[in-house]
Motif scaffolding. Structure first.
Motif, PDB file in Angstrom:
ATOM      1  N   LEU A 199     -25.707   2.105  -7.660  1.00 13.92           N
ATOM      2  CA  LEU A 199     -25.155   0.876  -8.214  1.00 13.92           C
ATOM      3  C   LEU A 199     -25.673   0.643  -9.627  1.00 13.92           C
ATOM      4  O   LEU A 199     -26.863   0.772  -9.895  1.00 13.92           O
ATOM      5  N   ALA A 259     -30.270   0.028  -4.015  1.00 11.43           N
ATOM      6  CA  ALA A 259     -29.264   0.049  -5.070  1.00 11.43           C
ATOM      7  C   ALA A 259     -29.289   1.372  -5.826  1.00 11.43           C
ATOM      8  O   ALA A 259     -28.232   1.905  -6.191  1.00 11.43           O
ATOM      9  N   LEU A 295     -24.921  -4.537  -8.877  1.00 15.14           N
ATOM     10  CA  LEU A 295     -25.937  -5.135  -8.029  1.00 15.14           C
ATOM     11  C   LEU A 295     -25.919  -6.654  -8.157  1.00 15.14           C
ATOM     12  O   LEU A 295     -25.975  -7.372  -7.152  1.00 15.14           O
TER      13      LEU A 295
END
Length: 119
Positions: free
Chosen positions: A7, A2, A12
């Motif tokens: 993100l 992530a 996420l």
């Protein structure tokens, strides 16, 4: 992963919500709802060929990575695409989760059939 993708925390959480999170031996949380695991984790992978064909047309240069399986196709009780009202079709069956959800190679294998309208 992530972090590498950049993100944000809420992105996420959104992504994971489409994956399903085990919450016991036979239950999962999916999109903030609780389901029996077998309702979501089926060895038969199905989907809408129209959605996948649109994905391929949007990214014709890319490979199967430009196609995406949708979370709402996972439910055993769902038989139609919510967007196209096209019947969901069987793409592949795999008992092993690692192979079942490795969608890149699987979608690459059926890309021509999807683009050609065989499904």
């Amino acid at each position: 992963m992530a972090v590498r993708a950049g993100l944000e925390a809420e992105d996420l959480i959104e992504m994971i919500s489409w994956t399903g999170k085990p919450i016991g031996d036979v239950r999962m949380e999916f999109r903030n709802e609780v389901f029996v695991s077998r309702a979501l984790r089926n060895p038969q992978m199905r989907g809408c060929p129209v959605c996948l064909r649109e994905d391929a047309e949007t990214h014709p240069v890319g490979a199967a990575a430009d196609q995406a399986m949708r979370g709402d196709w996972q439910f055993r009780e769902v038989n139609l695409c919510v967007r196209h009202r096209h019947p969901l079709v069987d793409f592949w069956r795999e008992q092993t989760q690692e192979k079942r959800y490795d969608t890149g190679p699987r979608l690459a294998d059926i890309r021509e059939k999807i683009s050609g309208g065989e499904f």
